[in-house]
Design an enzyme around this catalytic site. Structure first.
Site, PDB file in Angstrom:
ATOM      1  N   CYS A   1      45.214  42.520  45.225  1.00  0.00           N
ATOM      2  CA  CYS A   1      44.690  43.488  45.804  1.00  0.00           C
ATOM      3  C   CYS A   1      45.982  43.449  47.577  1.00  0.00           C
ATOM      4  CB  CYS A   1      42.927  42.680  47.001  1.00  0.00           C
ATOM      5  SG  CYS A   1      41.984  42.899  45.585  1.00  0.00           S
TER       6      CYS A   1
ATOM      7  N   ARG B   1      38.557  56.067  45.971  1.00  0.00           N
ATOM      8  CA  ARG B   1      38.606  55.466  47.159  1.00  0.00           C
ATOM      9  C   ARG B   1      39.323  56.618  49.127  1.00  0.00           C
ATOM     10  NH1 ARG B   1      37.561  50.793  45.548  1.00  0.00           N
ATOM     11  NH2 ARG B   1      36.700  50.378  43.656  1.00  0.00           N
TER      12      ARG B   1
ATOM     13  N   LYS C   1      42.969  55.206  42.921  1.00  0.00           N
ATOM     14  CA  LYS C   1      42.883  55.153  44.707  1.00  0.00           C
ATOM     15  C   LYS C   1      44.101  56.331  44.337  1.00  0.00           C
ATOM     16  CE  LYS C   1      42.421  50.845  44.089  1.00  0.00           C
ATOM     17  NZ  LYS C   1      42.350  49.221  45.049  1.00  0.00           N
TER      18      LYS C   1
ATOM     19  N   ARG D   1      32.324  48.652  53.132  1.00  0.00           N
ATOM     20  CA  ARG D   1      33.924  48.856  53.145  1.00  0.00           C
ATOM     21  C   ARG D   1      33.538  50.248  53.578  1.00  0.00           C
ATOM     22  NH1 ARG D   1      36.799  48.222  48.354  1.00  0.00           N
ATOM     23  NH2 ARG D   1      36.986  46.108  48.542  1.00  0.00           N
TER      24      ARG D   1
ATOM     25  N   CYS E   1      44.195  35.582  42.739  1.00  0.00           N
ATOM     26  CA  CYS E   1      44.190  36.100  41.373  1.00  0.00           C
ATOM     27  C   CYS E   1      44.709  37.840  40.804  1.00  0.00           C
ATOM     28  CB  CYS E   1      42.549  36.477  41.217  1.00  0.00           C
ATOM     29  SG  CYS E   1      42.206  38.245  41.286  1.00  0.00           S
TER      30      CYS E   1
ATOM     31  N   CYS F   1      35.078  36.494  47.830  1.00  0.00           N
ATOM     32  CA  CYS F   1      35.659  37.029  46.544  1.00  0.00           C
ATOM     33  C   CYS F   1      35.381  36.424  45.850  1.00  0.00           C
ATOM     34  CB  CYS F   1      36.886  37.565  46.445  1.00  0.00           C
ATOM     35  SG  CYS F   1      37.696  38.151  44.975  1.00  0.00           S
TER      36      CYS F   1
ATOM     37  N   CYS G   1      45.133  38.422  50.839  1.00  0.00           N
ATOM     38  CA  CYS G   1      43.955  38.305  50.134  1.00  0.00           C
ATOM     39  C   CYS G   1      42.584  38.567  50.942  1.00  0.00           C
ATOM     40  CB  CYS G   1      43.617  39.178  48.725  1.00  0.00           C
ATOM     41  SG  CYS G   1      43.741  37.784  48.237  1.00  0.00           S
TER      42      CYS G   1
ATOM     43  N   LYS H   1      38.361  53.141  39.436  1.00  0.00           N
ATOM     44  CA  LYS H   1      38.377  52.881  40.574  1.00  0.00           C
ATOM     45  C   LYS H   1      39.667  54.464  40.986  1.00  0.00           C
ATOM     46  CE  LYS H   1      39.339  49.189  42.028  1.00  0.00           C
ATOM     47  NZ  LYS H   1      39.641  47.593  42.612  1.00  0.00           N
TER      48      LYS H   1
HETATM   49 FE1  SRM Z   1      40.132  45.143  45.906  1.00  0.00          FE
HETATM   50  C1  SRM Z   1      38.341  44.277  43.467  1.00  0.00           C
HETATM   51  C2  SRM Z   1      39.457  43.395  48.519  1.00  0.00           C
HETATM   52  C3  SRM Z   1      42.761  46.262  48.059  1.00  0.00           C
HETATM   53  C4  SRM Z   1      42.932  45.845  43.003  1.00  0.00           C
HETATM   54  N1  SRM Z   1      39.542  44.194  46.123  1.00  0.00           N
HETATM   55  C5  SRM Z   1      38.280  43.677  44.914  1.00  0.00           C
HETATM   56  C6  SRM Z   1      36.548  42.628  45.346  1.00  0.00           C
HETATM   57  C7  SRM Z   1      36.018  43.940  45.812  1.00  0.00           C
HETATM   58  C8  SRM Z   1      36.127  42.418  44.386  1.00  0.00           C
HETATM   59  C9  SRM Z   1      34.996  42.162  43.497  1.00  0.00           C
HETATM   60  O1  SRM Z   1      35.344  43.141  43.156  1.00  0.00           O
HETATM   61  O2  SRM Z   1      34.233  41.640  44.021  1.00  0.00           O
HETATM   62  C10 SRM Z   1      37.744  42.012  46.344  1.00  0.00           C
HETATM   63  C11 SRM Z   1      36.348  41.693  48.041  1.00  0.00           C
HETATM   64  C12 SRM Z   1      37.443  40.747  48.510  1.00  0.00           C
HETATM   65  C13 SRM Z   1      35.982  40.381  49.706  1.00  0.00           C
HETATM   66  O3  SRM Z   1      35.266  39.376  50.271  1.00  0.00           O
HETATM   67  O4  SRM Z   1      36.384  41.452  50.846  1.00  0.00           O
HETATM   68  C14 SRM Z   1      38.541  43.107  46.945  1.00  0.00           C
HETATM   69  N2  SRM Z   1      40.977  45.298  47.862  1.00  0.00           N
HETATM   70  C15 SRM Z   1      40.733  43.830  48.749  1.00  0.00           C
HETATM   71  C16 SRM Z   1      41.023  44.011  50.479  1.00  0.00           C
HETATM   72  C17 SRM Z   1      39.856  43.742  50.891  1.00  0.00           C
HETATM   73  C18 SRM Z   1      41.752  43.078  50.242  1.00  0.00           C
HETATM   74  C19 SRM Z   1      42.052  42.855  51.693  1.00  0.00           C
HETATM   75  O5  SRM Z   1      42.725  41.518  51.972  1.00  0.00           O
HETATM   76  O6  SRM Z   1      42.383  43.453  52.636  1.00  0.00           O
HETATM   77  C20 SRM Z   1      41.337  45.486  49.958  1.00  0.00           C
HETATM   78  C21 SRM Z   1      40.229  46.198  49.904  1.00  0.00           C
HETATM   79  C22 SRM Z   1      41.147  48.007  50.395  1.00  0.00           C
HETATM   80  C23 SRM Z   1      40.046  49.758  50.649  1.00  0.00           C
HETATM   81  O7  SRM Z   1      39.722  49.312  51.691  1.00  0.00           O
HETATM   82  O8  SRM Z   1      39.471  49.994  50.178  1.00  0.00           O
HETATM   83  C24 SRM Z   1      41.692  45.807  48.571  1.00  0.00           C
HETATM   84  N3  SRM Z   1      42.333  46.335  45.801  1.00  0.00           N
HETATM   85  C25 SRM Z   1      43.490  46.648  46.510  1.00  0.00           C
HETATM   86  C26 SRM Z   1      43.857  47.550  46.161  1.00  0.00           C
HETATM   87  C27 SRM Z   1      45.781  47.768  47.528  1.00  0.00           C
HETATM   88  C28 SRM Z   1      45.516  49.080  47.334  1.00  0.00           C
HETATM   89  O9  SRM Z   1      44.747  49.734  46.716  1.00  0.00           O
HETATM   90  O10 SRM Z   1      46.863  49.326  47.911  1.00  0.00           O
HETATM   91  C29 SRM Z   1      44.505  46.978  45.109  1.00  0.00           C
HETATM   92  C30 SRM Z   1      45.346  47.230  44.121  1.00  0.00           C
HETATM   93  C31 SRM Z   1      45.588  48.476  43.340  1.00  0.00           C
HETATM   94  C32 SRM Z   1      45.278  48.938  42.821  1.00  0.00           C
HETATM   95  O11 SRM Z   1      43.926  49.458  42.366  1.00  0.00           O
HETATM   96  O12 SRM Z   1      45.564  49.136  41.526  1.00  0.00           O
HETATM   97  C33 SRM Z   1      42.696  46.523  44.267  1.00  0.00           C
HETATM   98  N4  SRM Z   1      40.673  44.939  43.598  1.00  0.00           N
HETATM   99  C34 SRM Z   1      41.815  45.475  42.834  1.00  0.00           C
HETATM  100  C35 SRM Z   1      40.831  45.666  41.707  1.00  0.00           C
HETATM  101  C36 SRM Z   1      41.801  45.521  39.855  1.00  0.00           C
HETATM  102  C37 SRM Z   1      41.812  46.765  39.391  1.00  0.00           C
HETATM  103  C38 SRM Z   1      42.445  47.490  38.201  1.00  0.00           C
HETATM  104  O13 SRM Z   1      42.917  48.236  38.266  1.00  0.00           O
HETATM  105  O14 SRM Z   1      42.281  46.104  37.653  1.00  0.00           O
HETATM  106  C39 SRM Z   1      39.811  45.195  41.698  1.00  0.00           C
HETATM  107  C40 SRM Z   1      38.570  44.106  40.430  1.00  0.00           C
HETATM  108  C41 SRM Z   1      38.349  45.002  39.208  1.00  0.00           C
HETATM  109  O15 SRM Z   1      38.076  46.530  40.009  1.00  0.00           O
HETATM  110  O16 SRM Z   1      37.472  45.379  38.211  1.00  0.00           O
HETATM  111  C42 SRM Z   1      39.341  44.193  43.266  1.00  0.00           C
HETATM  112 FE1  SF4 Z   2      39.723  38.659  45.512  1.00  0.00          FE
HETATM  113 FE2  SF4 Z   2      41.845  38.777  43.533  1.00  0.00          FE
HETATM  114 FE3  SF4 Z   2      41.081  40.848  45.691  1.00  0.00          FE
HETATM  115 FE4  SF4 Z   2      42.301  38.857  45.926  1.00  0.00          FE
HETATM  116  S1  SF4 Z   2      43.569  40.255  44.412  1.00  0.00           S
HETATM  117  S2  SF4 Z   2      40.305  39.869  46.364  1.00  0.00           S
HETATM  118  S3  SF4 Z   2      40.894  37.226  44.385  1.00  0.00           S
HETATM  119  S4  SF4 Z   2      39.353  40.532  43.161  1.00  0.00           S
END
Ligand code: SRM
Ligand code: SF4
Length: 558
Positions: free
Chosen positions: A474, A141, A206, A72, A470, A431, A425, A204
């Site tokens: 995201c 981030r 943001k 990324r 899930c 993922c 997502c 993390k």
């Molecule tokens: Fe996310 C984890 C994809 C934006 C909340 N996110 C992941 C992971 C890395 C899975 C992992 O930990 O193994 C996913 C990788 C999937 C893949 O195969 O590519 C993933 N997140 C994404 C992306 C690619 C979604 C998309 O379809 O665009 C976004 C990448 C953003 C970037 O460029 O940095 C993405 N993730 C977000 C957002 C939205 C935002 O930031 O505006 C959120 C919700 C906002 C927040 O953080 O509260 C988000 N991602 C999470 C979480 C839950 C965090 C939490 O507080 O509980 C996880 C899991 C974790 O961190 O344990 C996670």
């Molecule tokens: Fe993976 Fe859940 Fe984020 Fe979708 S919402 S990319 S399933 S961690």
């Protein structure tokens, strides 16, 4: 006293994010890296994954999982040049799975890079002058900024501040340069992380900068947000927001999505000091014993907002001024052409789920490559997985339009509003946390939803629909008017009631339901909406008024 999570040890013993990554990469016996290194590599912008479609078959064949790495980028405000686009396209084609993925945080993701190509790929990305430092991990981030940043002075300023904020909060370790770029090893006086310290953050973090009236960044979903306040056409400062976040865990009531609080106003020159005081407060008081309770939102709820504001005031040495009025009219992107103040034009394209590939439905990767070859402005990734071809001279518009149509990149002009604004997502197959499909399911889900809307004369109705595999959130589902959140293969929780402006959380409507039940529920909700709505009322607002959802309302008021 509760024990620290294992990742705290890994971070602290990592010699500022080095760990044994070099040894892991050199190990020819496996496509994976050592377990501790899987946590550390995130800080460098990469995740170890495996192809979940192949898992069972590989297990049967007694093979290790089909490991590969997602990479990324860090791209504050989502801006890149055509030359960078062409280089990233080539990297995706040569080292990745042949797709570029635009994320909900204005970044690129590459999927499917195998371990033996990881270092070359990281170096190739860096050679484009785009890095991947802190794109993931327990640090600040990628910083978001409202897209179309050259449209007005305020947008340009928001972009500049996003870059400065991203740089200011960047880890200072030279580990990235040493490991991926063969940079010289640091000798002599020990390195320090002046903002983070050796344990970095508990979780993390943001940040986003938004220019009203379009809340395209979903500012209230961020740990830290800055809402631009423009008076008499000038950017006079920002309202500060703290404590937003989406992630939850099914069945754990102690985890929840939370909207950020607006805590005051700062002058532009105070922005970095406020950001640093928020980050260091979270560094020192965030919960390092439970990663599900470690985000800033829980620190604030555990100690109280007044305590938090007093603490950041003490650290930064000045008080925030009272917040100023602001108004958001929509979230999401504005599609099609818009003209900037300088007479240049910006075309926002709809990129479904941010996935750019050559497939049977269109040669989008090739099309954007052709555009990048002739485009003299820049590209801007939006916070909603879409793409702006920005800074186009008026005389070049027709040519760009022709390429857009030729390569099937004109979905913004053809799609219904619900389709145009929908987010999904990544989820399966890459993922590791996905419980259900999202990106791969979106096209057929949207078709079914559109069909129900059409029956009730609502085809052109703007409704935000978001789906995640899930509850990590995201695609920021808990802000959508309709959200599906994955529970198990083919089963989702259905949420209703976002406001289309990113200022209100939706509410669980049905739990653990399949497509038939979801579409049935939506069909009857649409029927009532069509016959009972008030003029101009949005579906999300109607969901509350009609009692389709019933829970304490959680919303931000300006
Ligand atoms: Fe996310 C984890 C994809 C934006 C909340 N996110 C992941 C992971 C890395 C899975 C992992 O930990 O193994 C996913 C990788 C999937 C893949 O195969 O590519 C993933 N997140 C994404 C992306 C690619 C979604 C998309 O379809 O665009 C976004 C990448 C953003 C970037 O460029 O940095 C993405 N993730 C977000 C957002 C939205 C935002 O930031 O505006 C959120 C919700 C906002 C927040 O953080 O509260 C988000 N991602 C999470 C979480 C839950 C965090 C939490 O507080 O509980 C996880 C899991 C974790 O961190 O344990 C996670
Ligand atoms: Fe993976 Fe859940 Fe984020 Fe979708 S919402 S990319 S399933 S961690």
């Amino acid at each position: 006293m509760a024990e620290l999570t294992p990742i705290e040890r890994v971070k602290n013993e990592s010699r500022l994010l080095r760990g044994t990554l070099v040894e892991s990469l050199a190990d020819p016996l496996t496509g994976a890296i050592r377990e501790d290194d899987t946590a550390l590599i995130k800080f460098h912008g990469s995740y170890q994954q495996d192809d979940r479609d192949l898992r069972d078959e590989r297990r049967r064949q007694k093979l290790e999982p089909a490991y590969s790495f997602m990479i990324r980028t860090r791209l504050p405000g989502g801006v890149c040049t055509p030359a960078q686009w062409l280089a990233l396209d080539e990297i995706a084609t040569r080292h990745g799975n042949g797709t570029l993925r635009l994320t909900t945080r204005q970044a690129f993701q590459f999927h499917g890079v195998i371990k033996t190509e990881l270092k070359t790929t990281m170096a190739a990305i860096n050679a484009t002058l785009i890095d991947t430092i802190a794109a993931c991990g327990d640090v600040n981030r990628n910083v978001l900024a409202s897209a179309n940043p050259v449209e007005s002075g305020a947008h340009a300023a928001a972009y500049e501040w996003a870059k400065r904020l991203s740089e200011h909060l960047l880890p200072r370790t030279r580990a990235y340069h040493e490991i991926w770029l063969d940079g010289a090893k640091v000798e002599g006086s020990p390195e320090v992380e002046p903002i983070y310290g050796p344990g970095y953050l508990p979780r993390k973090f943001k940040a986003a900068i938004v220019v009203p009236p379009v809340n395209d960044v979903d500012v209230f979903a961020h740990d830290l947000g800055f809402i631009a306040i423009i008076e008499a056409g000038e950017l006079v400062g920002f309202n500060v927001t703290v404590g937003g976040g989406m992630g939850t865990t099914h069945g754990e009531a102690a985890t929840y999505p939370r909207l950020a609080d607006v805590v005051g106003f700062v002058r532009p020159e105070q922005l970095l000091a406020v950001a640093e005081s928020v980050v260091t407060t979270q560094r020192d008081f965030g919960d390092r014993t439970n990663r599900r309770h470690a985000r800033l939102k829980y620190t604030i709820d555990a100690r109280g907002l007044d305590w938090f504001v007093a603490e950041i005031t003490r650290r930064q040495g000045f008080a925030l001024e009272p917040a100023r009025p602001f108004e958001f009219t929509t979230s999401g992107d504005r599609f099609g052409w818009t003209e900037g103040l300088d007479g240049r034009w910006h075309l926002t394209l709809r990129i479904e789920s941010g996935r750019i590939a050559d497939t049977a439905s269109g040669a989008k990767l090739t099309g954007l490559r052709e555009i990048a070859r002739v485009h003299r402005g820049d590209f801007r990734l939006t916070p909603n997985q879409n793409l702006v071809i920005a800074n186009v001279e008026a005389s070049a518009r027709a040519f760009i339009d022709a390429l857009v149509v030729r390569y099937g990149l004109d979905a913004h002009a053809r799609a219904t509003p619900v389709h145009r604004d929908a987010l999904a997502c990544v989820a399966l197959p890459t993922c590791s946390l996905a419980m259900a499909e999202a990106e791969r399911y979106l096209p057929s889900l949207v078709r079914e939803v559109e069909a129900r809307l059409a029956v009730h004369g609502l085809r052109e109705e703007p409704i935000t629909l978001r789906i995640t595999g899930c509850p990590n959130g995201c695609a920021r589902p808990f802000l959508a008017e309709i959200a599906l959140v994955g529970k198990a293969p083919g089963r989702y929780n259905l949420y209703l009631g976002g406001d289309g402006r990113g200022q209100r959380l939706n509410v669980l409507h049905l739990e653990n339901v399949d497509e038939g039940e979801i579409l049935g529920a939506l069909d009857s909700a649409f029927a009532r909406f069509a016959s009972e709505r008030e003029p101009g009322e949005r579906f999300g607002d109607f969901s509350w008024r009609a009692g389709l959802v019933n829970a304490p309302m959680r919303a931000v008021t300006a």
